[in-house]
Scaffold this motif. Structure first.
Motif, mmCIF file in Angstrom:
data_model
loop_
_atom_site.group_PDB
_atom_site.id
_atom_site.type_symbol
_atom_site.label_atom_id
_atom_site.label_comp_id
_atom_site.label_asym_id
_atom_site.label_seq_id
_atom_site.Cartn_x
_atom_site.Cartn_y
_atom_site.Cartn_z
ATOM 1 N N ASN A 10 -22.523 1.675 6.051
ATOM 2 C CA ASN A 10 -23.918 2.106 5.849
ATOM 3 C C ASN A 10 -24.009 3.615 5.928
ATOM 4 O OD1 ASN A 10 -24.615 -0.608 5.960
ATOM 5 N ND2 ASN A 10 -25.029 -0.522 8.154
ATOM 6 N N TYR A 11 -24.878 4.182 5.078
ATOM 7 C CA TYR A 11 -25.201 5.597 5.214
ATOM 8 C C TYR A 11 -26.632 5.698 5.698
ATOM 9 C CZ TYR A 11 -21.164 7.295 2.522
ATOM 10 O OH TYR A 11 -19.910 7.614 2.094
ATOM 11 N N GLN A 12 -26.894 6.700 6.518
ATOM 12 C CA GLN A 12 -28.281 6.975 6.893
ATOM 13 C C GLN A 12 -28.908 7.763 5.752
ATOM 14 O OE1 GLN A 12 -29.795 5.775 9.569
ATOM 15 N NE2 GLN A 12 -27.856 4.803 10.184
ATOM 16 N N VAL A 22 -31.695 3.143 5.960
ATOM 17 C CA VAL A 22 -30.268 2.794 5.986
ATOM 18 C C VAL A 22 -29.848 2.318 4.598
ATOM 19 C CG1 VAL A 22 -28.476 1.350 7.007
ATOM 20 C CG2 VAL A 22 -30.405 2.112 8.398
ATOM 21 N N HIS A 23 -28.864 3.007 4.040
ATOM 22 C CA HIS A 23 -28.346 2.625 2.730
ATOM 23 C C HIS A 23 -27.088 1.774 2.943
ATOM 24 C CE1 HIS A 23 -26.765 4.148 -1.431
ATOM 25 N NE2 HIS A 23 -26.916 2.852 -1.373
ATOM 26 N N HIS A 24 -27.203 0.485 2.619
ATOM 27 C CA HIS A 24 -26.060 -0.417 2.818
ATOM 28 C C HIS A 24 -25.162 -0.313 1.584
ATOM 29 C CE1 HIS A 24 -28.320 -2.240 6.115
ATOM 30 N NE2 HIS A 24 -29.364 -2.235 5.297
ATOM 31 N N VAL A 25 -24.015 0.294 1.729
ATOM 32 C CA VAL A 25 -23.136 0.473 0.564
ATOM 33 C C VAL A 25 -22.144 -0.687 0.447
ATOM 34 C CG1 VAL A 25 -21.464 1.989 -0.556
ATOM 35 C CG2 VAL A 25 -23.424 2.970 0.626
ATOM 36 N N LEU A 26 -21.424 -0.966 1.513
ATOM 37 C CA LEU A 26 -20.505 -2.108 1.480
ATOM 38 C C LEU A 26 -20.964 -3.140 2.505
ATOM 39 C CD1 LEU A 26 -17.025 -0.291 1.336
ATOM 40 C CD2 LEU A 26 -18.357 -1.234 -0.579
ATOM 41 N N ARG A 44 -20.133 -1.224 -11.415
ATOM 42 C CA ARG A 44 -21.047 -0.208 -11.958
ATOM 43 C C ARG A 44 -21.066 1.058 -11.101
ATOM 44 N NH1 ARG A 44 -25.441 -4.196 -14.355
ATOM 45 N NH2 ARG A 44 -24.287 -5.964 -13.568
ATOM 46 N N ASN A 45 -21.702 2.100 -11.619
ATOM 47 C CA ASN A 45 -21.843 3.352 -10.870
ATOM 48 C C ASN A 45 -22.541 3.093 -9.538
ATOM 49 O OD1 ASN A 45 -22.510 4.928 -13.956
ATOM 50 N ND2 ASN A 45 -20.742 5.322 -12.709
ATOM 51 N N GLY A 46 -21.983 3.671 -8.499
ATOM 52 C CA GLY A 46 -22.651 3.632 -7.201
ATOM 53 C C GLY A 46 -22.481 2.354 -6.399
ATOM 54 N N VAL A 47 -21.584 1.441 -6.810
ATOM 55 C CA VAL A 47 -21.448 0.188 -6.044
ATOM 56 C C VAL A 47 -20.520 0.333 -4.835
ATOM 57 C CG1 VAL A 47 -21.970 -1.412 -7.920
ATOM 58 C CG2 VAL A 47 -19.607 -0.719 -7.521
ATOM 59 N N GLY A 48 -19.820 1.469 -4.748
ATOM 60 C CA GLY A 48 -18.996 1.669 -3.553
ATOM 61 C C GLY A 48 -17.488 1.679 -3.809
ATOM 62 N N LYS A 49 -17.082 1.946 -5.034
ATOM 63 C CA LYS A 49 -15.639 1.946 -5.336
ATOM 64 C C LYS A 49 -14.933 3.123 -4.636
ATOM 65 C CE LYS A 49 -16.452 2.167 -9.780
ATOM 66 N NZ LYS A 49 -17.948 2.240 -9.722
ATOM 67 N N THR A 50 -15.499 4.314 -4.811
ATOM 68 C CA THR A 50 -14.893 5.493 -4.171
ATOM 69 C C THR A 50 -14.958 5.360 -2.652
ATOM 70 O OG1 THR A 50 -15.541 6.848 -6.033
ATOM 71 C CG2 THR A 50 -15.061 8.014 -4.001
ATOM 72 N N THR A 51 -16.079 4.827 -2.166
ATOM 73 C CA THR A 51 -16.225 4.617 -0.725
ATOM 74 C C THR A 51 -15.109 3.695 -0.214
ATOM 75 O OG1 THR A 51 -18.599 4.870 -0.989
ATOM 76 C CG2 THR A 51 -17.862 3.796 1.019
ATOM 77 N N THR A 52 -14.810 2.653 -0.974
ATOM 78 C CA THR A 52 -13.743 1.723 -0.576
ATOM 79 C C THR A 52 -12.399 2.455 -0.498
ATOM 80 O OG1 THR A 52 -14.932 -0.060 -1.673
ATOM 81 C CG2 THR A 52 -12.625 -0.472 -1.169
ATOM 82 N N SER A 188 -11.318 2.560 -11.952
ATOM 83 C CA SER A 188 -11.528 3.098 -13.293
ATOM 84 C C SER A 188 -12.669 2.375 -13.994
ATOM 85 C CB SER A 188 -10.247 2.940 -14.108
ATOM 86 O OG SER A 188 -10.462 3.341 -15.435
ATOM 87 N N HIS A 189 -13.305 3.117 -14.919
ATOM 88 C CA HIS A 189 -14.313 2.498 -15.775
ATOM 89 C C HIS A 189 -13.707 2.146 -17.129
ATOM 90 C CE1 HIS A 189 -17.864 3.006 -13.265
ATOM 91 N NE2 HIS A 189 -17.389 4.177 -12.908
ATOM 92 N N SER A 190 -12.409 2.413 -17.278
ATOM 93 C CA SER A 190 -11.792 2.157 -18.575
ATOM 94 C C SER A 190 -11.105 0.791 -18.589
ATOM 95 C CB SER A 190 -10.772 3.262 -18.871
ATOM 96 O OG SER A 190 -9.803 2.791 -19.771
HETATM 97 N N1 LIG Z 1 -22.014 11.100 1.824
HETATM 98 C C1 LIG Z 1 -22.883 10.207 1.393
HETATM 99 N N2 LIG Z 1 -24.116 10.096 1.967
HETATM 100 C C2 LIG Z 1 -25.016 9.187 1.552
HETATM 101 N N3 LIG Z 1 -24.780 8.303 0.554
HETATM 102 C C3 LIG Z 1 -23.588 8.374 -0.055
HETATM 103 C C4 LIG Z 1 -22.581 9.321 0.326
HETATM 104 N N4 LIG Z 1 -21.495 9.113 -0.466
HETATM 105 C C5 LIG Z 1 -21.806 8.098 -1.299
HETATM 106 N N5 LIG Z 1 -23.054 7.647 -1.058
HETATM 107 C C6 LIG Z 1 -23.733 6.535 -1.732
HETATM 108 O O1 LIG Z 1 -22.908 5.399 -1.645
HETATM 109 C C7 LIG Z 1 -22.974 4.631 -2.826
HETATM 110 C C8 LIG Z 1 -21.589 4.329 -3.329
HETATM 111 O O2 LIG Z 1 -20.967 5.521 -3.757
HETATM 112 P P1 LIG Z 1 -19.509 5.514 -4.393
HETATM 113 O O3 LIG Z 1 -19.154 6.936 -4.716
HETATM 114 O O4 LIG Z 1 -18.582 4.773 -3.515
HETATM 115 O O5 LIG Z 1 -19.759 4.691 -5.738
HETATM 116 P P2 LIG Z 1 -18.796 4.387 -6.942
HETATM 117 O O6 LIG Z 1 -18.792 2.909 -7.131
HETATM 118 O O7 LIG Z 1 -17.474 5.045 -6.748
HETATM 119 O O8 LIG Z 1 -19.599 5.060 -8.151
HETATM 120 P P3 LIG Z 1 -19.146 5.737 -9.534
HETATM 121 O O9 LIG Z 1 -18.708 4.644 -10.440
HETATM 122 O O10 LIG Z 1 -20.410 6.370 -10.003
HETATM 123 O O11 LIG Z 1 -18.070 6.743 -9.220
HETATM 124 C C9 LIG Z 1 -23.827 5.424 -3.819
HETATM 125 O O12 LIG Z 1 -25.113 4.844 -3.878
HETATM 126 C C10 LIG Z 1 -23.903 6.806 -3.220
HETATM 127 O O13 LIG Z 1 -25.153 7.387 -3.465
#
Ligand SMILES: Nc1ncnc2c1ncn2[C@@H]1O[C@H](COP(=O)(O)OP(=O)(O)OP(=O)(O)O)[C@@H](O)[C@H]1O
Length: 232
Positions: A10-12, A22-26, A44-52, A188-190
């Motif tokens: 979660n992100y605040q 509270v932003h629930h990412v994963l 899709r964009n923003g689902v949490g791939k990079t976060t993972t 990847s998106h490809s």
């Molecule tokens: N430091 C942060 N603080 C708050 N929210 C964040 C932070 N980093 C990422 N997020 C949020 O977490 C969510 C997931 O981000 P993430 O970068 O993991 O997505 P992604 O699936 O890799 O997206 P993309 O395909 O666009 O690269 C997004 O909604 C983003 O706004």
């Protein structure tokens, strides 16, 4: 080799949007990574791939749940020069990066000439990184990650690095490494890259693992869901 068990992140949110700020990412994501496989992560964009990937690399700690990696193994995120020290030369940064990934000073030194040659930085290799263009930084970052040893390589959409000529060379080199004895997680998106590089794929949606398994069928399910969403 590496396991996420019920990982929640979660992100605040400062604006008080999302769920009371509270932003629930994963949300309770569990997955296993096996030795020598290339695991793709799509979504899709923003689902949490990079976060993972960041959680796998130990850069981010999960809000709850656990991450375990086999003892003695290293996981490293292929970053395109984001962590470089600006006042140090390309050579010293490459040396530092190799050592941060666990190489001894002696071993790190042996990588340097091949890093210089592959990155095609020429004399600039001896110059401070602050004088580099962004393409030159990417070349150094990519090559350093390519040439140094890491047990689990985490790659975030970077196969499009650099100009056309370097991109082609980088993709070929990365493909060779991925197909060898390297454990990889690849975001990847490809479709073409996922299809040609991955042994297995995980589809993330709304913070959860929506499907996982054989590349062709998961990709097809994912594409169908995107088409349905765009028609709706
Ligand atoms: N430091 C942060 N603080 C708050 N929210 C964040 C932070 N980093 C990422 N997020 C949020 O977490 C969510 C997931 O981000 P993430 O970068 O993991 O997505 P992604 O699936 O890799 O997206 P993309 O395909 O666009 O690269 C997004 O909604 C983003 O706004």
């Amino acid at each position: 080799m590496l396991e996420l068990d019920q990982v929640t992140l979660n992100y605040q949110s400062s604006k008080g949007t999302f769920d009371d700020g509270v932003h629930h990412v994963l949300d309770r994501v569990s997955l296993q990574l096996y030795e020598n496989e290339t695991l793709g992560i799509i979504g899709r964009n923003g689902v949490g791939k990079t976060t993972t990937l960041r959680i796998m690399a130990g850069i981010l700690a999960p809000t709850s749940g656990s991450v375990s990696i086999r003892p003695g193994k290293t996981a490293s995120l292929l970053s395109l020069g984001l962590g470089f020290k600006n006042d140090l030369s390309g050579r010293d940064n490459a040396m530092l990066a190799a050592m941060l990934q666990g190489a001894s000073k002696k071993l790190a030194k042996t990588y340097l000439e091949s890093i210089k040659e592959f990155s095609e930085l020429g004399d600039s290799f001896e110059e401070p990184v602050k004088t580099y263009s962004s393409g030159m930084r990417s070349r150094l970052g990519f090559t350093t990650a390519l040439m140094t040893h890491v047990d689990i390589l985490l790659i975030d959409e970077v196969l499009s690095v650099g100009d056309a000529q370097f991109k082609q060379k980088a993709q070929a080199a990365m493909k060779e490494r991925i197909q060898g004895e390297q454990t990889v997680v690849f975001v990847s998106h490809s479709d073409a890259q996922i299809q040609s590089l991955c042994d297995r794929v995980i589809w993330l949606e709304s913070g959860k693992v929506c499907a996982q398994g054989e590349v062709g069928s998961v990709l097809q399910e994912y594409r169908e869901s995107i088409n349905r969403a765009s028609l709706a």
